[in-house]
Scaffold this motif. Structure first.
Motif, PDB file in Angstrom:
ATOM      1  N   ILE A 192       0.849  -1.176   0.000  1.00 27.59           N
ATOM      2  CA  ILE A 192       0.000   0.000   0.000  1.00 27.59           C
ATOM      3  C   ILE A 192       0.893   1.236   0.000  1.00 27.59           C
ATOM      4  O   ILE A 192       1.821   1.346   0.787  1.00 27.59           O
ATOM      5  N   ASN A 193       0.632   2.159  -0.919  1.00 28.21           N
ATOM      6  CA  ASN A 193       1.450   3.354  -1.063  1.00 28.21           C
ATOM      7  C   ASN A 193       0.541   4.568  -1.193  1.00 28.21           C
ATOM      8  O   ASN A 193      -0.436   4.537  -1.943  1.00 28.21           O
ATOM      9  N   ILE A 194       0.859   5.621  -0.469  1.00 31.39           N
ATOM     10  CA  ILE A 194       0.130   6.874  -0.565  1.00 31.39           C
ATOM     11  C   ILE A 194       1.030   7.885  -1.278  1.00 31.39           C
ATOM     12  O   ILE A 194       2.158   8.133  -0.842  1.00 31.39           O
ATOM     13  N   CYS A 195       0.538   8.457  -2.369  1.00 29.42           N
ATOM     14  CA  CYS A 195       1.319   9.388  -3.176  1.00 29.42           C
ATOM     15  C   CYS A 195       0.512  10.645  -3.483  1.00 29.42           C
ATOM     16  O   CYS A 195      -0.717  10.589  -3.628  1.00 29.42           O
ATOM     17  N   ARG A 196       1.219  11.761  -3.597  1.00 27.43           N
ATOM     18  CA  ARG A 196       0.614  13.027  -4.030  1.00 27.43           C
ATOM     19  C   ARG A 196       0.951  13.202  -5.500  1.00 27.43           C
ATOM     20  O   ARG A 196       2.118  13.339  -5.868  1.00 27.43           O
TER      21      ARG A 196
END
Length: 674
Positions: free
Chosen positions: A522-526
């Motif tokens: 799981i990766n959170i990116c802007r």
């Protein structure tokens, strides 16, 4: 430690490893809820043999509580919200009592108190604090005093428990008067009882104290090691067996007292055709190995909360009912019921414990944070009547490599790398391949009716609790999960809305960082929308709302004209409770300050990115549909990305996902405009 998709370290590049924020928060929460005490002298003298008694919350308990709070607060959570909820829940579950001294009688009994606390148990102190008691709450109480109210013939029991300093009075139900009226009545001082179905009469206008109103649902506890109880069991229950029970004799006035071990507690498989009454069955086996079912009807089902598998149950004057009268199916001539004259006695199964060796990997990865810098080599865990070790309160996270035979209450945190449906299984069964840093394992999921976990795809990070494991006859580890089990939880973190808006549970990564990962996580990116693929444009497709996957419209003709779900493998037109909805299916380029990558998405994430619903989009003029993507370029979003691994060597069912990703390995599982 480099290869990780769900372990405690996520590989960013060869020289930069970042801890998984979710796992780090669990470790931090444990230190806040249950601060470590100074190591004892034995630990200091011989740290290699150090043992913990798992007095604090287990890793799975903390993880489940955090995720359930995230589900409840979809708009996001903070560190303060999570810690407050965790601390309050743990405090309520393990309240030590106030400073007021407990009755001496309870202190003496507590020394021999060796049974597991029941699931719905509440303390007397908590009743006073909340001034509330629900009908299905359980009181594990000790009778401090039994007396007649002056000027009446009403019996009042004064009750205490092992965790409270307060006592509370209970008006005794008249069906139990015969057990307290005689000089040697069994419902006397020092007798332990289990009670449920109570109404609380609160104090009025500050006068008086709260009292419990009469309840029919009371179970008397016996101790086979106590001489008086052993004599009672032998005199009252040993003369009758299941084989001696006769339905005709019962109808002619014969009463029975039966004694048997509880083998199973659960719902009835057969549904009532002409009634909505709830039913619960308790499977019993007597000393001769003969089996009978004890049936609870309607409001009686809460009595099952007072019982546990492996305990011995004594039934005095049970109602004997024919299968036809009970609307039951089976080969038995009759079953037992909880009648108006029935009294229940219980010899609880003793809490058995076993010392479990802690693996080196767990001490290295987590032990220094949770249980002291010297580490712990053994953990004491409870064992059930079947000999399986219960990992529900295991202080460490259970790694896949550490799963062993005869274990229950396992919690796993990892990445889904394959999903298969078993069409030949009895019921609805799916197999899930879950992977973490230590290995991969197949888990067999048994659903109560049909797929109920919502959208789940390859590369999604999941948390699963309530797993059990056993070795099959072929010497293979079989991991099982049953949706109907009370402790069964399945949460898809990749699709959890709160993860995008909860900064305490995620860390924002760049696209170049996540593209170097060898395994999905799981990766959170802007990111900003670089371009929407003009070749594909924006597609709308039919989706099965139960599972979130596409309807296989090409195979409709081969399924009798019914719409066919490519994931569940069911014909949606004929599948009870299913719905067919229109959804987006888009390919899109995402960019940040460093690089860009292609991703695909559907469902809620696609609607959030396009900022329009599929139905609204379809109502636009064709020219407006063609121009619509250009209006979205350079919009910034916070997205959750999962690596669906299109190049990974999947099992025979992988073709069901190929038409979703179309060669693109990154899936946008959640999106939020910023």
């Amino acid at each position: 430690m480099g290869d990780t998709n769900g372990g405690s370290l996520i590989e960013i590049d060869d020289h930069d490893e970042v801890e998984d924020p979710f796992l780090a928060f669990i470790d931090y929460a444990k230190t806040v809820i249950s601060p470590e005490e100074d190591e004892d002298e034995e630990h200091k003298r011989n740290p290699s043999e150090a043992t913990t008694e798992t007095s604090g919350p287990g890793w799975g308990w903390i993880a489940s509580r955090i995720l359930k709070t995230c589900v409840a607060y979809s708009s996001g959570v903070t560190t303060a919200i999570l810690l407050s909820d965790l601390f309050q829940a743990w405090h309520e579950q393990n309240k030590a009592g106030m400073s007021k001294k407990k009755p001496e009688l309870i202190d003496k009994l507590k020394k021999s108190h060796r049974r597991r606390r029941l699931a719905n148990t509440v303390t007397i102190d908590s009743i006073y604090e909340k001034n509330f008691l629900s009908m299905n709450s359980v009181l594990e109480a000790v009778i401090i005093n039994a007396a007649v109210l002056p000027g009446t013939n009403i019996f009042m029991l004064t009750l205490g428990d092992f965790w409270s300093s307060n006592t509370i009075d209970l008006y005794l139900h008249r069906r139990y008067y015969e057990l307290v009226e005689t000089p040697n009545g069994i419902l006397g001082k020092g007798r332990e009882v289990l009670i449920t179905g109570c109404y609380l009469r609160t104090a009025r206008e500050g006068c008086g104290t709260p009292r419990l109103l009469p309840t029919e649902y009371l179970v008397i506890l016996l101790d086979e090691d106590e001489d008086n109880d052993a004599i009672l069991i032998a005199a009252q229950f040993y003369s009758d067996t299941f084989s001696s029970v006769s339905l005709d004799a019962f109808n002619n006035g014969t009463s029975y007292s039966l004694y048997a071990r509880i083998e199973y507690i659960g719902p009835l498989e057969s549904e009532l055709k002409f009634s909505t009454a709830h039913r619960r069955q308790i499977a019993l086996v007597d000393g001769d190995g003969v089996r009978l079912k004890f049936i609870l009807w309607g409001e009686q089902v809460i009595v099952a909360n007072l019982m546990s598998v492996g305990s011995m149950l004594g039934l005095e004057r049970p109602y004997i009912s024919s299968l036809e009268e009970s609307a039951m199916e089976g080969k038995d001539e009759f079953c037992l019921e909880y009648g108006s004259a029935t009294h229940l006695y219980l010899v609880p199964s003793t809490l058995q414990e076993e010392k479990v060796c802690v693996s080196l990997s767990q001490n290295q990865c987590q032990g220094s944070k949770l249980l002291g810098s010297a580490g712990v080599s053994q953990v004491t865990l409870p064992r059930d009547a079947e000999g399986s070790i219960d990992f529900s309160n295991y202080p460490f996270r259970t790694n896949i490599a550490d799963i062993r035979d005869k274990t229950t209450g396992i919690s796993l945190y990892g990445v889904v790398t394959d999903i298969l449906c078993d069409p030949n299984a009895t019921g609805v069964v799916f197999s899930l391949k879950i992977e973490d840093t230590t290995g991969a394992i197949w888990a067999k999921l048994h659903f109560t009716s049909y797929w109920s976990l919502g959208r789940l795809g390859l590369g999604h990070v999941v948390y699963v609790s309530g797993l059990s494991c056993k070795v099959t006859r072929k010497d293979c580890l079989e991991v099982l999960w049953h949706e109907k089990d009370e402790k069964a939880t399945f949460i898809n973190l990749s699709c959890l809305p709160a993860f995008l808006t909860s900064s305490c549970l995620h860390r924002i990564s760049t696209l170049s960082q996540i593209s170097k990962q060898r395994k999905p996580a799981i990766n959170i990116c802007r990111v900003k929308l670089d371009e929407i693929d003009q070749f594909h444009n924006i597609n709308t497709r039919l989706s099965h709302s139960v599972c979130g996957h596409f309807i296989d419209e090409e195979s409709t003709s081969s399924h009798g004209g019914n719409l066919h779900c490519s994931f569940c493998g069911v014909s949606c037109n004929s599948h009870l409770g299913s719905e067919v909805v229109r959804t987006f299916h888009i390919m899109i380029a995402l960019g940040d300050e460093e690089t860009k990558l292609y991703a695909w998405c559907t469902g809620q994430s696609a609607s959030a990115i396009l900022q329009i619903s599929p139905d609204e989009f379809c109502e636009l003029h064709e020219d407006d549909q063609l121009m619509y993507p250009s209006s979205l370029e350079n919009e910034w979003f916070l997205v959750a990305l999962a690596n669906s691994g299109s190049n990974r060597n999947l099992g025979p069912g992988h073709h069901r996902f190929a038409h979703e990703s179309e060669g693109i390995c990154w899936e946008i599982t959640r999106a939020l405009k910023i």
